[in-house]
Design a protein around this motif. Structure first.
Motif, PDB file in Angstrom:
ATOM      1  N   ALA A 291      21.267  90.136  19.328  1.00 11.50           N
ATOM      2  CA  ALA A 291      22.609  90.299  18.758  1.00 11.50           C
ATOM      3  C   ALA A 291      22.550  90.383  17.238  1.00 11.50           C
ATOM      4  N   SER A 292      21.702  89.565  16.643  1.00  7.67           N
ATOM      5  CA  SER A 292      21.550  89.584  15.182  1.00  7.67           C
ATOM      6  C   SER A 292      21.007  90.918  14.701  1.00  7.67           C
ATOM      7  N   LEU A 293      19.969  91.403  15.353  1.00 14.42           N
ATOM      8  CA  LEU A 293      19.361  92.675  14.968  1.00 14.42           C
ATOM      9  C   LEU A 293      20.353  93.823  15.085  1.00 14.42           C
ATOM     10  N   ALA A 294      21.161  93.798  16.142  1.00  6.99           N
ATOM     11  CA  ALA A 294      22.144  94.862  16.348  1.00  6.99           C
ATOM     12  C   ALA A 294      23.236  94.816  15.284  1.00  6.99           C
ATOM     13  N   LEU A 295      23.766  93.630  15.036  1.00  7.95           N
ATOM     14  CA  LEU A 295      24.857  93.494  14.073  1.00  7.95           C
ATOM     15  C   LEU A 295      24.389  93.830  12.657  1.00  7.95           C
ATOM     16  N   LYS A 296      23.172  93.429  12.312  1.00 11.14           N
ATOM     17  CA  LYS A 296      22.630  93.762  10.995  1.00 11.14           C
ATOM     18  C   LYS A 296      22.445  95.269  10.844  1.00 11.14           C
ATOM     19  N   SER A 297      22.094  95.940  11.937  1.00  6.26           N
ATOM     20  CA  SER A 297      21.862  97.380  11.884  1.00  6.26           C
ATOM     21  C   SER A 297      23.121  98.168  11.552  1.00  6.26           C
TER      22      SER A 297
ATOM     23  N   ASP B  60      16.548  84.540  28.515  1.00  5.00           N
ATOM     24  CA  ASP B  60      16.156  83.734  27.358  1.00  5.00           C
ATOM     25  C   ASP B  60      17.267  83.763  26.313  1.00  5.00           C
ATOM     26  N   ALA B  61      17.928  82.629  26.125  1.00  4.98           N
ATOM     27  CA  ALA B  61      19.059  82.556  25.195  1.00  4.98           C
ATOM     28  C   ALA B  61      18.645  82.823  23.758  1.00  4.98           C
ATOM     29  N   GLU B  62      17.467  82.330  23.382  1.00  8.80           N
ATOM     30  CA  GLU B  62      17.011  82.519  22.006  1.00  8.80           C
ATOM     31  C   GLU B  62      16.807  83.997  21.700  1.00  8.80           C
ATOM     32  N   LYS B  63      16.229  84.714  22.643  1.00  6.03           N
ATOM     33  CA  LYS B  63      16.026  86.151  22.453  1.00  6.03           C
ATOM     34  C   LYS B  63      17.359  86.900  22.395  1.00  6.03           C
TER      35      LYS B  63
ATOM     36  N   ILE C 200      20.292  99.145  22.780  1.00  2.80           N
ATOM     37  CA  ILE C 200      19.090  99.264  23.610  1.00  2.80           C
ATOM     38  C   ILE C 200      17.832  98.992  22.779  1.00  2.80           C
ATOM     39  N   THR C 201      17.778  99.589  21.603  1.00  5.58           N
ATOM     40  CA  THR C 201      16.604  99.433  20.742  1.00  5.58           C
ATOM     41  C   THR C 201      16.422  97.987  20.293  1.00  5.58           C
ATOM     42  N   THR C 202      17.504  97.355  19.871  1.00  2.62           N
ATOM     43  CA  THR C 202      17.389  95.977  19.392  1.00  2.62           C
ATOM     44  C   THR C 202      17.087  95.008  20.536  1.00  2.62           C
ATOM     45  N   ALA C 203      17.593  95.308  21.723  1.00  6.13           N
ATOM     46  CA  ALA C 203      17.262  94.479  22.891  1.00  6.13           C
ATOM     47  C   ALA C 203      15.773  94.592  23.206  1.00  6.13           C
ATOM     48  N   GLU C 204      15.258  95.804  23.153  1.00  6.67           N
ATOM     49  CA  GLU C 204      13.830  96.004  23.430  1.00  6.67           C
ATOM     50  C   GLU C 204      12.965  95.262  22.417  1.00  6.67           C
ATOM     51  N   MET C 205      13.380  95.293  21.158  1.00  4.70           N
ATOM     52  CA  MET C 205      12.647  94.562  20.129  1.00  4.70           C
ATOM     53  C   MET C 205      12.663  93.064  20.409  1.00  4.70           C
TER      54      MET C 205
ATOM     55  N   ILE D  85      10.204  90.255  18.842  1.00  6.97           N
ATOM     56  CA  ILE D  85      10.601  90.471  17.447  1.00  6.97           C
ATOM     57  C   ILE D  85      11.849  89.645  17.168  1.00  6.97           C
ATOM     58  N   GLU D  86      11.824  88.912  16.073  1.00  3.25           N
ATOM     59  CA  GLU D  86      12.906  87.982  15.768  1.00  3.25           C
ATOM     60  C   GLU D  86      13.707  88.410  14.543  1.00  3.25           C
ATOM     61  N   SER D  87      14.956  87.997  14.517  1.00  3.55           N
ATOM     62  CA  SER D  87      15.780  88.165  13.331  1.00  3.55           C
ATOM     63  C   SER D  87      15.521  86.974  12.421  1.00  3.55           C
ATOM     64  N   VAL D  88      15.119  87.237  11.202  1.00  6.44           N
ATOM     65  CA  VAL D  88      14.844  86.147  10.262  1.00  6.44           C
ATOM     66  C   VAL D  88      16.121  85.362   9.968  1.00  6.44           C
TER      67      VAL D  88
END
Length: 287
Positions: A192-198, A184-187, A227-232, A237-240
């Motif tokens: 990637a967004s969640l990881a970079l923001k972290s 799923d490209a959207e996921k 790993i954590t952000t991929a699982e989310m 779970i989405e990056s706003v």
């Protein structure tokens, strides 16, 4: 190339996301997608080969400041980490310590962050018995993430701090892992967004200017962020904030960083009393 552009193409077609990325690369560079994919496969083969060879082994680094972290972890009975995280963490440490000892690595996206993506790919192979074809497809996604960051922002610690190196590596690894399990490209964009923001705002402060402290252990930590952000993302779970905007923000943050916090060894933990003493000891040994 922007993530929004390739995501829209994916939504409008039934073409797998990795094939869309290869096609876009052909449009931009004129290279045959088959050649690009074969080149990506060779990089994966190097990462997997070196990960297997160096898994949990001791290394002798240039300064002696690192080299036995992976060995300690492989001889430890994990109390907290699950199997996938444990394998990935050992791989990240092993790869980064191999780099510190002048071994063969794939700069992914840089030498200082070389352990994060191999950690994920090797864990997929070792724990999930992933096929090479599927690993390569996932790596193509990570390549697109790294390419977008490199073009819109930077992957240089000297230009944007460690967020640009280890943050990018975590985003690449998270997207790859998400694609392997979801296609799923959207996921992938959310991961990637969640990881970079972290890891946004992370400074580049190598002790003595060597890619050893804190770089090696940051690779291990970043692998677990991936790993954590991929699982989310896989859980829905989405990056706003969209990925392209996160990249733009990372670029602005990097520009705001004082130069002492961008790979000079003149800021952060590199200026602590212990770090300065270590550097003086190294200088004495080298005289």
């Amino acid at each position: 190339m922007t993530f929004k552009h390739i995501l829209e193409m994916w939504k409008e077609t039934n073409i797998p996301f990795d094939e869309i990325i290869l096609t876009e690369e052909m449009v931009e560079t004129g290279m045959d997608p088959v050649i690009i994919k074969n080149n990506m496969k060779r990089l994966v083969e190097v990462m997997i080969t070196e990960a297997e060879k160096n898994y949990g082994k001791k290394h002798e680094s240039l300064t002696g400041l690192t080299g036995n972290n992976a060995s300690k972890l492989i001889n430890h009975n994990p109390k907290i980490l699950g199997e996938f995280n444990y394998v990935a963490t050992i791989t990240a440490l092993s790869t980064a310590e191999n780099n510190a000892s002048m071994g063969r690595i794939v700069a992914c996206p840089t030498a200082g962050s070389c352990g994060v993506v191999p950690a994920i790919l090797f864990a997929l192979k070792k724990v999930h018995n992933a096929k090479m074809e599927d690993i390569v497809s996932s790596f193509i996604i990570s390549g697109a993430i790294g390419n977008i960051i490199a073009k819109k922002s930077t992957i240089s610690g000297a230009a944007g701090g460690c967020q640009a190196e280890i943050g990018t590596a975590a985003a690449m690894a998270s997207a790859a892992l998400t694609y392997y399990f979801s296609k799923d490209a959207e996921k992938c964009g959310h991961a990637a967004s969640l990881a970079l923001k972290s890891l946004m705002g992370l400074v580049c402060d190598p002790v003595g200017g060597f890619v050893e402290i804190p770089c090696v252990k940051r690779n291990a930590s970043a692998a677990n962020v991936a790993i954590t952000t991929a699982e989310m993302a896989l859980a829905g779970i989405e990056s706003v904030i969209p990925f392209d905007e996160v990249v733009d923000a990372m670029y602005r943050v990097g520009k705001m960083m004082h130069e002492d916090l961008r790979e000079t060894g003149n800021g952060g933990i590199a200026t602590t009393p212990t770090a300065q003493k270590l550097v003086e000891d190294i200088k004495k040994r080298w005289k």
